[in-house]
Design a protein around this motif. Structure first.
Motif, PDB file in Angstrom:
ATOM      1  N   TRP A  59      15.917  49.445  13.460  1.00  0.00           N
ATOM      2  CA  TRP A  59      15.802  49.437  14.914  1.00  0.00           C
ATOM      3  C   TRP A  59      17.115  49.871  15.554  1.00  0.00           C
ATOM      4  O   TRP A  59      18.192  49.459  15.106  1.00  0.00           O
ATOM      5  CB  TRP A  59      15.477  48.028  15.426  1.00  0.00           C
ATOM      6  N   ASP A  60      17.021  50.678  16.588  1.00  0.00           N
ATOM      7  CA  ASP A  60      18.191  51.037  17.387  1.00  0.00           C
ATOM      8  C   ASP A  60      18.510  49.827  18.278  1.00  0.00           C
ATOM      9  O   ASP A  60      17.689  49.441  19.118  1.00  0.00           O
ATOM     10  CB  ASP A  60      17.868  52.278  18.240  1.00  0.00           C
ATOM     11  N   THR A  61      19.664  49.243  18.095  1.00  0.00           N
ATOM     12  CA  THR A  61      19.939  48.000  18.830  1.00  0.00           C
ATOM     13  C   THR A  61      20.183  48.236  20.321  1.00  0.00           C
ATOM     14  O   THR A  61      20.065  47.297  21.110  1.00  0.00           O
ATOM     15  CB  THR A  61      21.157  47.261  18.228  1.00  0.00           C
ATOM     16  N   LYS A  62      20.515  49.459  20.687  1.00  0.00           N
ATOM     17  CA  LYS A  62      20.723  49.718  22.122  1.00  0.00           C
ATOM     18  C   LYS A  62      19.398  49.774  22.878  1.00  0.00           C
ATOM     19  O   LYS A  62      19.270  49.274  23.989  1.00  0.00           O
ATOM     20  CB  LYS A  62      21.464  51.044  22.309  1.00  0.00           C
ATOM     21  N   THR A  63      18.406  50.403  22.253  1.00  0.00           N
ATOM     22  CA  THR A  63      17.141  50.637  22.945  1.00  0.00           C
ATOM     23  C   THR A  63      16.003  49.735  22.472  1.00  0.00           C
ATOM     24  O   THR A  63      14.992  49.606  23.162  1.00  0.00           O
ATOM     25  CB  THR A  63      16.692  52.098  22.737  1.00  0.00           C
TER      26      THR A  63
END
Lengths: 210, 326
Positions: free
Chosen positions: B190-194
């Motif tokens: 998972w992209d932690t920003k989005t």
């Protein structure tokens, strides 16, 4: 399920439009159809834990019992339906369970399989009664059921003959902390003579629409 | 009456401590560092980088001991609330505890004083904090992953796999990716920003129970039910190779600070109360460096210290034994 099949609601509305049905109440036909639908609705099969022993890519087959397998021969059969009782002929049913000794096969696919569906959403498979997995209370079979347009059903089948219930699953089903619904404990029909006893269980699988 | 009951409770629940270290042997095998007597079942343990061990007891207490001098530091009593997760933060100065009522507490390890309290809504069995301390990821009974702004104590977003429980979470060293493994056998990146999915590792046949990143963030190691540690290219999610399969499934992984070694805890899938061998691997070559699989070994938590020493604990209903491997 055939896409052109009429639901009860479709049918009653069509009949009303053609003058085949005349209502004697003030309710509109759509409301009557809805009430009829809801009055005959089936409850979706209760979900239950997925567990950590699922294995991908299990073979398609209905014979899970191999010659020489220890354990009480077991046949599980049922239908895959939606909440209106319509057969879901394009559903996929996948099952896995422990062997007679309570051990899961993680090297191969023993007691694992994708069960082919027959006409009218019927399924059946032959296996053996699962044993008690050491960290679980009850004997159980895992089910993963999918069908286009329906919520995925993850559940488990339990057996009324499980010694854990001491003959009274109504009273004792919650001895297994993971078993939240009495409905998942199914009666077991034993047939044959003492030398060739066979267990049979019916387990209907009812899926909710998305 | 109250005082008597309290005194009896203290007597019954008293945790005695004994120091039973023995000199390191020439074969550099596991060394018994300490033996902590506890009159209670130990649910699990956690190690701090500065040499403390926390033992979560069935009596809803957490004991903290110094491994080096054998002294009890704290015995925290949570009374009716059951801790379901515990780990050290901030080089061992703080203790993060998850409870079965959904609360997550950050405590001062030395005093037990509550620093912060967060409400998760559901018991969080796994809690991970990113290396920079900005993000926290939780998962548990609700089968979702919550990613938090740790400082603000707010959930940024929630996400979930398709099926089953989440078995482990791991932040990449730069905090940009969160890896999760689920009972559907997939590993998700998972992209932690989005909060968007970057990749799915979907070609593992059995569940991954342990995830750990290499310190450079290029590789993700996945310890699986198929008895193998798989090496995943972190950027693409592609499985590049696997370590030789062992006798039992892998249930936990720990990476040495220099990225050279991996400690793996194994457990018999069909005998959850059986032995739990620990293997020390060369992370680059996928070769076994050391094996601790004597009968009776029940590993219950492991961690590398900054000097490369591996600590692991074995527990019974009476004691915690702390071992080290160099």
């Amino acid at each position: 399920m055939r896409k052109d099949r009429l639901t009860r609601r479709d049918l009653i509305e069509k009949c009303a439009a053609l003058g085949v049905v005349i209502t004697a109440t003030n309710l509109p036909i759509s409301a009557i159809a809805k009430i009829w639908d809801e009055s005959e609705a089936r409850r979706p099969t209760p979900p239950n834990d997925f567990g950590p022993f699922y294995k991908k890519d299990s073979p398609t087959r209905r014979e899970l019992r191999m010659s020489g397998d220890t354990g009480l021969p077991l046949t599980v059969k049922g239908r895959v339906l939606d909440t209106r009782g319509e057969a879901l002929e394009d559903a996929k049913v996948e099952i896995w369970h422990a062997d007679h000794f309570g051990h899961y096969d993680i090297d191969g696919y023993h007691f694992r399989g994708q069960i082919p569906l027959e006409a009218k959403g019927e399924y059946s498979f032959d296996s053996v009664m699962p044993g008690h997995y050491p960290s679980r209370v009850c004997q159980h079979v895992h089910f993963l059921v999918t069908a286009p347009g329906h919520k995925t059903l993850v559940t488990q089948l339990y057996f009324a003959t499980d010694p854990v219930f001491e003959g009274d699953p109504d009273k004792n089903f919650n001895r297994d902390p993971l078993l939240m619904s009495r409905e998942l404990v199914r009666p077991v029909v034993l047939t044959g003579d003492p030398k060739t006893i066979h267990a049979a269980v019916n387990f209907e699988l009812c899926l909710e629409r998305l | 009456m109250g005082r008597l009951a309290l005194a009896l409770a203290v007597l019954v629940l008293a945790v005695t401590f004994s120091w039973a270290a023995r000199p390191a042997t020439e074969d550099s095998g596991p060394r018994l560092e300490s033996k902590i007597a506890v009159n209670n079942e130990v649910r699990f343990t956690a190690f701090s980088p500065d040499g403390k061990i926390a033992g979560v007891l069935k009596s809803n207490k957490i004991g903290l001991w110094s491994i080096t001098d054998g002294q009890q530091i704290q015995m925290l009593d949570f009374r009716t609330e059951q801790p379901v997760f515990a780990d050290f933060l901030d080089e061992g100065k703080q203790l993060l505890v998850g409870f079965d009522n959904g609360q997550i507490q950050l405590l001062e390890a030395q005093t037990g004083k509550r620093v912060r309290s967060l409400e998760n809504g559901a018991p969080a069995w796994i809690v991970r904090v990113s290396g920079d301390g900005k993000l926290m990821a939780t998962t548990g009974a609700n089968r979702e992953i919550e990613v938090w702004d740790f400082a603000a104590g707010k959930v940024l977003y929630r996400t979930a796999p398709n099926l089953g429980d989440i078995e482990d979470l791991a932040f990449s060293p730069d905090g940009g990716t969160l890896a999760s493994s689920a009972d559907d056998t997939n590993v998700y990146l998972w992209d932690t920003k989005t909060g968007q999915q970057k990749a799915i590792v979907s070609n593992l046949l059995l569940t991954t129970f342990g995830l750990v990143y290499a310190p450079d963030g290029k590789s993700l190691y996945a310890g699986s039910g198929d008895r193998t540690i798989h090496v995943i290219e972190a950027a693409s999610g592609k499985v590049t190779r696997g370590f030789p399969a062992q006798k039992y499934p892998v249930v936990a992984l720990s990476m040495s600070p220099d990225g050279q070694r991996i400690a793996a805890v194994y457990r018999d899938a069909n005998e959850p109360n059986g032995d739990t061998p620990v293997l020390l691997w060369n992370a680059k070559l996928g070769e076994v460096l050391q094996r601790v699989d004597a009968p009776g070994v029940k590993a219950n938590g492991c961690r590398f210290l900054s000097n490369g020493r591996l600590l692991y604990s074995t527990t019974s209903s009476k004691e915690i034994m702390v071992w080290s491997l160099h």
